[in-house]
Write an enzyme that holds these catalytic residues in place. Sequence first.
Site, short mmCIF file in Angstrom:
data_model
loop_
_atom_site.label_atom_id
_atom_site.label_comp_id
_atom_site.label_asym_id
_atom_site.label_seq_id
_atom_site.Cartn_x
_atom_site.Cartn_y
_atom_site.Cartn_z
N GLN A 163 0.83 -1.21 0.00
CA GLN A 163 0.00 0.00 0.00
C GLN A 163 0.87 1.26 0.00
O GLN A 163 1.78 1.40 0.82
CB GLN A 163 -0.93 0.04 1.21
CG GLN A 163 -1.96 1.15 1.06
CD GLN A 163 -2.81 1.36 2.30
OE1 GLN A 163 -2.30 1.69 3.35
NE2 GLN A 163 -4.12 1.19 2.16
N CYS A 179 -6.31 7.70 4.76
CA CYS A 179 -5.68 8.05 6.04
C CYS A 179 -6.09 9.46 6.48
O CYS A 179 -5.91 10.43 5.75
CB CYS A 179 -4.16 7.96 5.93
SG CYS A 179 -3.40 8.34 7.52
N ASN A 205 -15.57 -1.91 5.10
CA ASN A 205 -14.64 -1.88 6.23
C ASN A 205 -15.17 -0.93 7.30
O ASN A 205 -15.74 0.12 6.99
CB ASN A 205 -13.26 -1.43 5.72
CG ASN A 205 -12.29 -1.09 6.85
OD1 ASN A 205 -11.84 0.05 6.95
ND2 ASN A 205 -11.97 -2.05 7.68
N LYS A 217 -8.04 1.99 -1.28
CA LYS A 217 -8.73 2.02 0.02
C LYS A 217 -9.06 3.48 0.32
O LYS A 217 -8.20 4.35 0.24
CB LYS A 217 -7.77 1.48 1.08
CG LYS A 217 -8.17 1.77 2.52
CD LYS A 217 -8.88 0.58 3.14
CE LYS A 217 -9.30 0.87 4.56
NZ LYS A 217 -8.22 1.30 5.44
C1 LIG Z 1 -3.13 1.80 14.23
C2 LIG Z 1 -3.84 1.87 12.91
C3 LIG Z 1 -3.10 2.04 11.75
C4 LIG Z 1 -3.74 2.09 10.51
N1 LIG Z 1 -2.98 2.20 9.39
C5 LIG Z 1 -3.59 2.08 8.17
C6 LIG Z 1 -2.81 2.02 6.98
O1 LIG Z 1 -1.57 2.08 7.00
N2 LIG Z 1 -3.49 1.89 5.80
C7 LIG Z 1 -4.86 1.80 5.74
O2 LIG Z 1 -5.42 1.65 4.66
N3 LIG Z 1 -5.59 1.89 6.85
C8 LIG Z 1 -4.99 2.00 8.06
N4 LIG Z 1 -5.77 2.04 9.19
C9 LIG Z 1 -7.24 2.01 9.07
C10 LIG Z 1 -7.78 0.58 9.06
O3 LIG Z 1 -7.28 -0.13 7.95
C11 LIG Z 1 -9.30 0.54 9.01
O4 LIG Z 1 -9.73 1.21 7.85
C12 LIG Z 1 -9.96 1.20 10.20
O5 LIG Z 1 -9.29 0.88 11.41
C13 LIG Z 1 -11.43 0.77 10.32
O6 LIG Z 1 -11.55 -0.63 10.30
P1 LIG Z 1 -11.65 -1.52 11.64
O7 LIG Z 1 -12.83 -1.02 12.39
O8 LIG Z 1 -11.81 -2.92 11.14
O9 LIG Z 1 -10.38 -1.32 12.37
C14 LIG Z 1 -5.16 2.01 10.43
C15 LIG Z 1 -5.89 1.87 11.62
C16 LIG Z 1 -5.25 1.81 12.84
C17 LIG Z 1 -6.09 1.64 14.09
#
Ligand SMILES: Cc1cc2nc3c(=O)[nH]c(=O)nc-3n(C[C@H](O)[C@H](O)[C@H](O)COP(=O)(O)O)c2cc1C
Length: 311
Positions: free
Chosen positions: A54, A84, A186, A123
């Site tokens: 990514q 992000c 997601n 994403k």
């Molecule tokens: C600590 C952390 C780091 C994350 N880093 C990324 C990332 O590098 N790339 C990305 O697409 N999403 C990143 N996310 C977002 C998650 O991929 C996801 O979209 C978000 O947490 C919601 O989904 P969930 O409820 O299943 O966690 C990050 C989330 C967290 C909590």
Amino acid sequence: MEDVSDPPFRAVCKANGADLMYTEFISSEGLIRDAAKSKKKLDVFDYERPIGIQLFGSDVDTMGECARISTEAGPDLIDINYGCPVKQVACRGAGAALLRDIPKMVDMTAAVVRNTPLPVTVKTRLGWDDTTKNVVEVAERLQDVGIEALTVHGRTRVQMYKGDADWRLIAKIKENPRIRIPIFGNGDIDSPQKALEYKNRYGVDGVMIGRASIGYPWIFREVKHYVATGELLAPPTVEERVAMCRMHFEKSLEWKGQRAGIFEMRRHYAQYFRGLEGAKQWRTRLVDAEQPEIIREILEEIIAAEPVMVG
Ligand SMILES: Cc1cc2nc3c(=O)[nH]c(=O)nc-3n(C[C@H](O)[C@H](O)[C@H](O)COP(=O)(O)O)c2cc1C
């Protein structure tokens, strides 16, 4: 996930049935500068296939060039992060910032697609804020320049992680008869029941799980088992928890070296042993340990103590 989905973490997710995984997001500016931290994140291994790299960035040409560099690292696909929300990223024109400049997002995506023979996925979020939820348009425009799948986190940039994820607009993307690429939902999936319920209710092609997998990689096998049989798997035993934590730890040492491997593993212990009798005390001892042998011994002690689940 940044600082989470490194190869050791991905190894435990894969061992528990994750179908498709991505690297942490990688700064295109870092990659182009040859920064060691960004380059290290390009490491992908055969056992984790299919695996996506990514990328994020604010400059169209740099992103194109980084698609080329990333392709040489041998992943199965390239993913672009337009989701992000954090200030250091979104306020520098990268990540979710592109949701405010769709023509640039389209150019950037086209540049990435042009610079790699691999499938490109994206994403993103619902939009920048409540008044600009443009993801239905975004999906169509990005499909038109060649992306092969889209994942949408059901929050806006302004929401960050607040409130509940809203998947209704994700369903709208699927209802668009022009959309032919897979759409993944997601946000907030934290149980097998919710994964199946959301998949069916919103008609998505699959779900992406983030936070619920941190320290609990069993979520993937639990979801798959529930989808296949309608039955809930028993939670992992103490032995399974220790074995998975141990695998994560050994992979950390292997990939990061002793010092960083021990240090960075510390953030995971609390999750692996959450709910276990004496969890706090085990965690404290694991976090204080500075030698691999001591950590291995403490893990053995946990099994020998036969602690029960209390939470
Ligand atoms: C600590 C952390 C780091 C994350 N880093 C990324 C990332 O590098 N790339 C990305 O697409 N999403 C990143 N996310 C977002 C998650 O991929 C996801 O979209 C978000 O947490 C919601 O989904 P969930 O409820 O299943 O966690 C990050 C989330 C967290 C909590």
